[in-house]
Design a protein around this motif. Sequence first.
Motif, PDB file in Angstrom:
ATOM      1  N   ALA A 315      25.203 129.955  29.733  1.00 10.53           N
ATOM      2  CA  ALA A 315      25.455 131.394  29.863  1.00 10.53           C
ATOM      3  C   ALA A 315      25.679 131.765  31.326  1.00 10.53           C
ATOM      4  N   ILE A 316      24.894 131.168  32.213  1.00 10.19           N
ATOM      5  CA  ILE A 316      25.085 131.416  33.649  1.00 10.19           C
ATOM      6  C   ILE A 316      26.447 130.894  34.088  1.00 10.19           C
ATOM      7  N   HIS A 317      26.798 129.699  33.587  1.00 11.60           N
ATOM      8  CA  HIS A 317      28.090 129.097  33.933  1.00 11.60           C
ATOM      9  C   HIS A 317      29.242 129.966  33.428  1.00 11.60           C
ATOM     10  N   ARG A 318      29.110 130.494  32.225  1.00 14.37           N
ATOM     11  CA  ARG A 318      30.168 131.326  31.648  1.00 14.37           C
ATOM     12  C   ARG A 318      30.369 132.595  32.477  1.00 14.37           C
ATOM     13  N   HIS A 319      29.272 133.166  32.935  1.00 14.05           N
ATOM     14  CA  HIS A 319      29.378 134.355  33.778  1.00 14.05           C
ATOM     15  C   HIS A 319      30.134 134.034  35.069  1.00 14.05           C
ATOM     16  N   GLN A 320      29.863 132.861  35.637  1.00 13.55           N
ATOM     17  CA  GLN A 320      30.558 132.460  36.856  1.00 13.55           C
ATOM     18  C   GLN A 320      32.041 132.222  36.589  1.00 13.55           C
ATOM     19  N   GLU A 322      33.825 133.803  34.401  1.00 14.10           N
ATOM     20  CA  GLU A 322      34.431 135.138  34.335  1.00 14.10           C
ATOM     21  C   GLU A 322      34.712 135.679  35.727  1.00 14.10           C
ATOM     22  N   GLU A 323      33.749 135.542  36.625  1.00 14.50           N
ATOM     23  CA  GLU A 323      33.929 136.057  37.985  1.00 14.50           C
ATOM     24  C   GLU A 323      35.090 135.353  38.691  1.00 14.50           C
ATOM     25  N   ASP A 324      35.131 134.019  38.598  1.00 19.14           N
ATOM     26  CA  ASP A 324      36.168 133.253  39.304  1.00 19.14           C
ATOM     27  C   ASP A 324      37.544 133.430  38.680  1.00 19.14           C
ATOM     28  N   LEU A 325      37.567 133.644  37.339  1.00 20.71           N
ATOM     29  CA  LEU A 325      38.853 133.753  36.643  1.00 20.71           C
ATOM     30  C   LEU A 325      39.624 134.994  37.092  1.00 20.71           C
ATOM     31  N   ARG A 326      38.920 136.024  37.503  1.00 18.04           N
ATOM     32  CA  ARG A 326      39.580 137.259  37.928  1.00 18.04           C
ATOM     33  C   ARG A 326      40.478 137.034  39.144  1.00 18.04           C
ATOM     34  N   ASP A 327      40.149 136.013  39.944  1.00 21.36           N
ATOM     35  CA  ASP A 327      40.944 135.740  41.142  1.00 21.36           C
ATOM     36  C   ASP A 327      41.874 134.536  40.978  1.00 21.36           C
ATOM     37  N   ALA A 328      41.805 133.880  39.822  1.00 21.95           N
ATOM     38  CA  ALA A 328      42.551 132.627  39.647  1.00 21.95           C
ATOM     39  C   ALA A 328      44.060 132.831  39.759  1.00 21.95           C
ATOM     40  N   LEU A 329      44.576 133.925  39.193  1.00 20.99           N
ATOM     41  CA  LEU A 329      46.021 134.159  39.244  1.00 20.99           C
ATOM     42  C   LEU A 329      46.498 134.418  40.673  1.00 20.99           C
ATOM     43  N   SER A 330      45.801 135.312  41.353  1.00 21.61           N
ATOM     44  CA  SER A 330      46.228 135.658  42.710  1.00 21.61           C
ATOM     45  C   SER A 330      46.116 134.471  43.655  1.00 21.61           C
ATOM     46  N   ARG A 331      45.196 133.568  43.370  1.00 24.57           N
ATOM     47  CA  ARG A 331      45.031 132.383  44.215  1.00 24.57           C
ATOM     48  C   ARG A 331      45.929 131.222  43.773  1.00 24.57           C
ATOM     49  N   GLU A 332      46.733 131.464  42.748  1.00 22.26           N
ATOM     50  CA  GLU A 332      47.660 130.455  42.223  1.00 22.26           C
ATOM     51  C   GLU A 332      46.934 129.180  41.788  1.00 22.26           C
ATOM     52  N   GLU A 333      45.800 129.388  41.124  1.00 25.62           N
ATOM     53  CA  GLU A 333      45.023 128.247  40.618  1.00 25.62           C
ATOM     54  C   GLU A 333      45.445 127.860  39.199  1.00 25.62           C
ATOM     55  N   LEU A 334      46.215 128.718  38.532  1.00 24.48           N
ATOM     56  CA  LEU A 334      46.663 128.436  37.169  1.00 24.48           C
ATOM     57  C   LEU A 334      47.997 127.688  37.203  1.00 24.48           C
ATOM     58  N   GLU A 335      48.146 126.771  36.245  1.00 21.85           N
ATOM     59  CA  GLU A 335      49.375 125.981  36.156  1.00 21.85           C
ATOM     60  C   GLU A 335      49.653 125.678  34.690  1.00 21.85           C
ATOM     61  N   MET A 336      50.944 125.628  34.339  1.00 18.49           N
ATOM     62  CA  MET A 336      51.321 125.288  32.973  1.00 18.49           C
ATOM     63  C   MET A 336      51.572 123.788  32.876  1.00 18.49           C
ATOM     64  N   TYR A 337      50.881 123.148  31.916  1.00 17.15           N
ATOM     65  CA  TYR A 337      51.123 121.746  31.587  1.00 17.15           C
ATOM     66  C   TYR A 337      51.963 121.725  30.315  1.00 17.15           C
ATOM     67  N   TYR A 338      52.608 120.560  30.055  1.00 18.41           N
ATOM     68  CA  TYR A 338      53.539 120.477  28.926  1.00 18.41           C
ATOM     69  C   TYR A 338      53.269 119.217  28.109  1.00 18.41           C
ATOM     70  N   GLN A 339      53.091 119.425  26.780  1.00 15.53           N
ATOM     71  CA  GLN A 339      52.895 118.293  25.871  1.00 15.53           C
ATOM     72  C   GLN A 339      54.124 118.157  24.973  1.00 15.53           C
ATOM     73  N   PRO A 340      54.682 116.948  24.898  1.00 11.31           N
ATOM     74  CA  PRO A 340      55.911 116.788  24.110  1.00 11.31           C
ATOM     75  C   PRO A 340      55.685 116.896  22.607  1.00 11.31           C
ATOM     76  N   ILE A 341      56.672 117.454  21.936  1.00  7.61           N
ATOM     77  CA  ILE A 341      56.763 117.440  20.476  1.00  7.61           C
ATOM     78  C   ILE A 341      58.003 116.608  20.162  1.00  7.61           C
ATOM     79  N   VAL A 342      57.797 115.463  19.484  1.00  8.65           N
ATOM     80  CA  VAL A 342      58.894 114.513  19.300  1.00  8.65           C
ATOM     81  C   VAL A 342      59.358 114.483  17.856  1.00  8.65           C
ATOM     82  N   SER A 343      60.589 114.044  17.684  1.00  8.16           N
ATOM     83  CA  SER A 343      61.151 113.877  16.335  1.00  8.16           C
ATOM     84  C   SER A 343      60.416 112.751  15.619  1.00  8.16           C
TER      85      SER A 343
END
Length: 717
Positions: A315-320, A322-343
């Motif tokens: 619960a303490i970790h989850r609260h932290q 939440e706090e850090d996630l609010r700044d993740a976008l502005s700090r460019e900490e988020l990134e899109m990864y890609y998983q293939p879907i094959v025939s």
Amino acid sequence: MAAPLSPIRSSDTGRRASLLDSLEKSELGWFWASDEAGRLIYLSEPALDRIAEIEGHLIGKQLVDIFEDDVGTEAGSPHRPLKFQFAARNSLRPTIVKIRTGAKTAWWEISGAPRLSKSGKFCGYHGIARDVTASIASQRDAEKLSRFDSLTGLSNRHRITQKLDTTLDAFRAAKRSCAIMLLDLDRFKQVNDTLGHPAGDELLKQLAARLKRLVGERGEIGRLGGDEFQIILPDIEDRGELGELAQRIIEMVSQPYSVNGVRAVVGCSIGVAIAPFDGIECQELIKAADLALYASKGGGRGQYRFYSSDLRDQAIHRHQIEEDLRDALSREELEMYYQPIVSATDHKVVCFEALMRWHHPERGQVSPAEFIPVAEEVGLIREMGEWAIHDVCKRVASWPANVRAAINVSAVQFASDDLIDTVRNALKSSGADPARIELEITESVFVGDIDRALRMFRDLKRLGVRLALDDFGTGYSSLSYLRDAPFDKIKIDQSFVRGCTEDGNNNGAIVSAVVSLAQALKMETVAEGVETKDELEAVIEHGAMSIQGALFSRPQPASVVEERFETGELVYEMLGPEKFRSDRRTEFRKIGLVHENSRYQVFLRNLSKSGAKIEGLLDVPVDTDVVLDLGGGQLVVATVRRSQGYSQGVEFETQLISDGADGLCTRHRVSPYQIEAAGRPLRALNDDEVTTYTGASSAGEKRFMEVDLVADRENSH
């Protein structure tokens, strides 16, 4: 000046009788009398008329057979039973009694005094009575309103808390256990918002009725307010039994409701705590169940969780988070990864699913299972989802023309009126071909206003993007959704892929049925979560058109994917194992092992319901009996079945059970009552006290040699 009125003299019997007769007819009060044997000899005629439903004649009957004690109501100070008072020939102070009138019950207030002859001999009672049925009914209605929920008829918060408090006090003295479940509805707010509060109230009434049928006499149910409920389950500590009940509740609550002719669906999350293991006092136990509920909602909802001491840290970790996630976008900490879907035929990539990843500057990679639920809960998911759509569209614009990208749209984002504009703007600014963008949507978007959902689908299709129904079959499936919604693709959830190769498992038949349905509706199918070659063969045999899973590739950064585009490597090779194995958790954590009177520290590796792999002891003979201390009072009797060097495979005497999420636990734990009997104070489970309770020592002569695996690992790097 008028002469003063003369007092009524005893000789003026006619005038007195007239006054008494008037009083009786006014029904302000009645008169009654008994003889020395306690039999009724007189009752005012209006009173007799009032209770004419009683069979037989009242006159001549015993007073104690006519007037019943009413323990539920008091008039004035507490009084002794009527039978005692009549036998003692006491004066009767105003007392509430029950009068049975056939199928009905009336309440009277009676009082009386003993009649004595001139010689002092007891001759019976004479007294007065009045009907107080209306006021008693009103009083009891008020009492019920103060103790019960007016909407559902269940106990309210005050009563259920009081009930738990008194139960725990009594059970503590009797050394008995008591479990509680906290229930919280998932997506109930959407029902209220789309169908209105009266519809929400009707749904709660139906839900309460379902809970009563399922719980029955095993426990007491209370509504804490809103969409929160609590169940008290006396004398149940078996977590297997509690888990089965919790799962049945989740399944039952999740069945559709018919509210004013409209179909509504909600989900349910449950937290479970058990006294005395998880708490001794009422508030301590409720807090433990609340943490378990919080963990079940954070784990994806529609789950149950048992309380464990590490949930406080989570619960303490989850609260932290939440706090850090609010700044993740502005700090460019988020990134899109890609998983293939094959025939399924040639393993050539046809699409990539875009999956969000968070690179925390201190914690490293944060699991989406941790931060996505937090983002949805605190309202960040819309902003994050908008960023993801723009980022993916920008990437796809430079990809090969025959490769698409799929973007997950959360139910929260789908409920926003901004989604259409977000997609339109992302397509326009990036120049991406709309036909190469797929939006993956789960069945939860159909909860509530289905007409709005269908309008959103039509508006998105007008933009030219493709639509995929994600995790099909795990939520709120309805053929009407597939009939009316313009989906291009159905993604078969990995829970159906997993185990479809096992004999007697129905998952294969489900996969085949979904594929046939999709083909009839001219939709593509993707089998998700394929990890082994035998699973691949099975889903291809059942007709799946495309495959996604770790067998071909885990999610990768965009740079890795784009390197493949540059080299033209669009075919993926199989990387996974040959066959599916039953659930086995890979771990590396320190646990205790008890053998004879010695306690060792070992590392737990693979863990399944029936056994585990442990490391840290040298040359332990096969068939050696040991006890594993998994923490939290969980002691497991096991036998060594394989042994090589410092590694052993052990088989459990009693299988572990699911903890409601992705973990395993024991049915039973060491009871704090047992620890108390050994001379320790009574309190919730404590690992140090459990260690002491086992009686095994870490000191002294040991039969086996311990190996420091942590040091060995550090030296090998």
